[in-house]
Design a protein around this motif. Structure first.
Motif, mmCIF file in Angstrom:
data_model
loop_
_atom_site.group_PDB
_atom_site.id
_atom_site.type_symbol
_atom_site.label_atom_id
_atom_site.label_comp_id
_atom_site.label_asym_id
_atom_site.label_seq_id
_atom_site.Cartn_x
_atom_site.Cartn_y
_atom_site.Cartn_z
ATOM 1 N N ASP A 82 102.376 20.758 77.980
ATOM 2 C CA ASP A 82 102.178 20.201 79.443
ATOM 3 C C ASP A 82 101.730 21.361 80.247
ATOM 4 O O ASP A 82 102.212 21.419 81.496
ATOM 5 C CB ASP A 82 103.453 19.443 80.039
ATOM 6 C CG ASP A 82 103.672 18.209 78.768
ATOM 7 O OD1 ASP A 82 102.816 17.425 78.459
ATOM 8 O OD2 ASP A 82 104.852 17.868 78.673
ATOM 9 N N VAL A 83 100.975 22.280 80.010
ATOM 10 C CA VAL A 83 100.571 23.177 80.886
ATOM 11 C C VAL A 83 98.999 23.202 81.158
ATOM 12 O O VAL A 83 98.277 22.872 80.128
ATOM 13 C CB VAL A 83 101.066 24.663 80.081
ATOM 14 C CG1 VAL A 83 100.434 25.767 81.099
ATOM 15 C CG2 VAL A 83 102.449 24.841 79.923
ATOM 16 N N ASP A 84 98.647 23.279 82.441
ATOM 17 C CA ASP A 84 97.173 23.267 82.576
ATOM 18 C C ASP A 84 96.745 24.500 82.180
ATOM 19 O O ASP A 84 97.111 25.641 82.299
ATOM 20 C CB ASP A 84 96.810 22.909 84.095
ATOM 21 C CG ASP A 84 97.068 21.474 84.202
ATOM 22 O OD1 ASP A 84 96.946 20.714 83.431
ATOM 23 O OD2 ASP A 84 97.543 21.292 85.453
ATOM 24 N N PHE A 85 95.299 24.610 81.678
ATOM 25 C CA PHE A 85 94.609 25.861 81.463
ATOM 26 C C PHE A 85 93.333 25.853 82.206
ATOM 27 O O PHE A 85 92.383 25.015 82.080
ATOM 28 C CB PHE A 85 94.153 25.881 80.021
ATOM 29 C CG PHE A 85 93.408 27.145 79.831
ATOM 30 C CD1 PHE A 85 94.078 28.517 79.866
ATOM 31 C CD2 PHE A 85 92.207 27.125 79.373
ATOM 32 C CE1 PHE A 85 93.172 29.429 79.506
ATOM 33 C CE2 PHE A 85 91.249 27.996 79.018
ATOM 34 C CZ PHE A 85 91.941 29.396 79.133
ATOM 35 N N VAL A 86 93.109 26.851 83.071
ATOM 36 C CA VAL A 86 92.350 26.925 84.202
ATOM 37 C C VAL A 86 91.321 28.207 83.959
ATOM 38 O O VAL A 86 92.427 29.406 84.024
ATOM 39 C CB VAL A 86 92.531 26.668 85.457
ATOM 40 C CG1 VAL A 86 91.397 26.855 86.694
ATOM 41 C CG2 VAL A 86 93.226 25.334 85.769
ATOM 42 N N CYS A 87 90.216 28.310 83.635
ATOM 43 C CA CYS A 87 89.488 29.653 83.543
ATOM 44 C C CYS A 87 88.283 29.566 84.567
ATOM 45 O O CYS A 87 87.517 28.498 84.702
ATOM 46 C CB CYS A 87 88.761 29.615 82.119
ATOM 47 S SG CYS A 87 87.969 31.308 81.751
ATOM 48 N N THR A 88 88.350 30.295 85.580
ATOM 49 C CA THR A 88 87.388 30.422 86.615
ATOM 50 C C THR A 88 85.739 30.788 86.157
ATOM 51 O O THR A 88 85.625 31.344 85.094
ATOM 52 C CB THR A 88 87.671 31.414 87.665
ATOM 53 O OG1 THR A 88 87.370 32.668 87.136
ATOM 54 C CG2 THR A 88 89.126 31.227 88.207
ATOM 55 N N GLU A 89 84.755 30.204 86.964
ATOM 56 C CA GLU A 89 83.513 30.451 86.541
ATOM 57 C C GLU A 89 83.311 31.962 86.500
ATOM 58 O O GLU A 89 82.636 32.500 85.493
ATOM 59 C CB GLU A 89 82.592 29.844 87.572
ATOM 60 C CG GLU A 89 82.180 28.501 87.385
ATOM 61 C CD GLU A 89 81.734 27.801 86.167
ATOM 62 O OE1 GLU A 89 80.897 28.385 85.575
ATOM 63 O OE2 GLU A 89 82.414 26.961 85.428
ATOM 64 N N GLU A 90 83.718 32.953 87.355
ATOM 65 C CA GLU A 90 83.900 34.180 87.303
ATOM 66 C C GLU A 90 84.133 34.826 85.915
ATOM 67 O O GLU A 90 83.509 35.659 85.381
ATOM 68 C CB GLU A 90 84.245 34.979 88.506
ATOM 69 C CG GLU A 90 83.636 34.465 89.718
ATOM 70 C CD GLU A 90 84.117 33.326 90.364
ATOM 71 O OE1 GLU A 90 85.165 32.796 89.940
ATOM 72 O OE2 GLU A 90 83.449 32.736 91.220
ATOM 73 N N ALA A 91 85.219 34.137 85.529
ATOM 74 C CA ALA A 91 85.892 34.641 84.301
ATOM 75 C C ALA A 91 85.253 34.426 83.053
ATOM 76 O O ALA A 91 84.896 35.310 82.314
ATOM 77 C CB ALA A 91 87.286 34.031 84.224
ATOM 78 N N ILE A 92 84.489 33.060 83.319
ATOM 79 C CA ILE A 92 83.443 32.845 81.912
ATOM 80 C C ILE A 92 82.284 33.848 81.880
ATOM 81 O O ILE A 92 82.034 34.326 80.988
ATOM 82 C CB ILE A 92 83.211 31.229 82.188
ATOM 83 C CG1 ILE A 92 84.439 30.379 81.945
ATOM 84 C CG2 ILE A 92 82.161 30.935 81.011
ATOM 85 C CD1 ILE A 92 84.075 28.891 82.309
ATOM 86 N N ALA A 93 81.985 34.050 83.188
ATOM 87 C CA ALA A 93 80.805 35.168 83.051
ATOM 88 C C ALA A 93 81.262 36.654 82.584
ATOM 89 O O ALA A 93 80.738 37.036 82.004
ATOM 90 C CB ALA A 93 80.288 35.254 84.334
ATOM 91 N N GLU A 94 82.386 37.027 82.909
ATOM 92 C CA GLU A 94 82.934 38.058 82.645
ATOM 93 C C GLU A 94 83.059 38.056 81.058
ATOM 94 O O GLU A 94 82.915 39.285 80.375
ATOM 95 C CB GLU A 94 84.037 38.549 83.485
ATOM 96 C CG GLU A 94 84.611 39.865 83.480
ATOM 97 C CD GLU A 94 83.609 40.804 84.145
ATOM 98 O OE1 GLU A 94 83.492 41.962 83.744
ATOM 99 O OE2 GLU A 94 82.929 40.494 85.076
#
Length: 158
Positions: A82-94
């Protein structure tokens, strides 16, 4: 953390990669034998095929688009607690840039994510963690992956 090459250095790497890719595309069986492979082994290849390195956009696509993309897998794993996982666009690019720097292509993506999220995977089942947030600083190793309590995650969703 992986040091960032200067733009001049990255231009040199890009030119070297292009030259290497062109050389590999024109490789002949005799080249493989001169490299040290056994002629009987090389003779069993009816066709020689070369592949090009993946660029940043392609690596980002591998992370996000397929049905079983790595980021979707982590979203599912965290959702089991029951935990959301969020990865920012900047993190994906990095993440893509780090994989390029390691020069192992898409194979590096899982290793990068596992090393970065190891601590979060153990901390996520705690009741005070509602969201795991990966930003560019976390990918670069400048800050830890953020474990947000329910209050902060409500603001993040808004």
């Amino acid at each position: 953390s992986t040091p960032k090459p200067s733009s001049a250095a990255s231009d040199v790497y890009k030119r070297q990669d292009k030259v290497f890719d062109e050389m590999m595309a024109s490789a002949e069986p005799a080249d493989l034998v001169s490299y040290g492979l056994i002629p009987e082994f090389v003779g069993r290849f009816p066709i020689l095929v070369s592949t090009n390195r993946l660029d940043e956009a392609q690596l980002k696509s591998v992370l996000t688009e397929p049905k079983n993309a790595l980021l979707k897998q982590y979203k599912y794993l965290f959702a089991l607690n029951d935990v959301d996982f969020v990865c920012t666009e900047e993190a994906i690019a990095e993440i893509a840039k780090v994989a390029i720097a390691k020069r192992t292509g898409a194979r590096a993506l899982r290793n990068i994510l596992e090393n970065m999220l190891l601590e979060a995977m153990f901390s996520a089942p705690e009741p005070d963690v509602a969201t795991v947030l990966v930003d560019a600083e976390a990918v670069r190793g400048e800050a830890p992956v953020k474990l947000l309590p329910p209050k902060n995650s409500e603001r993040l969703a808004a």
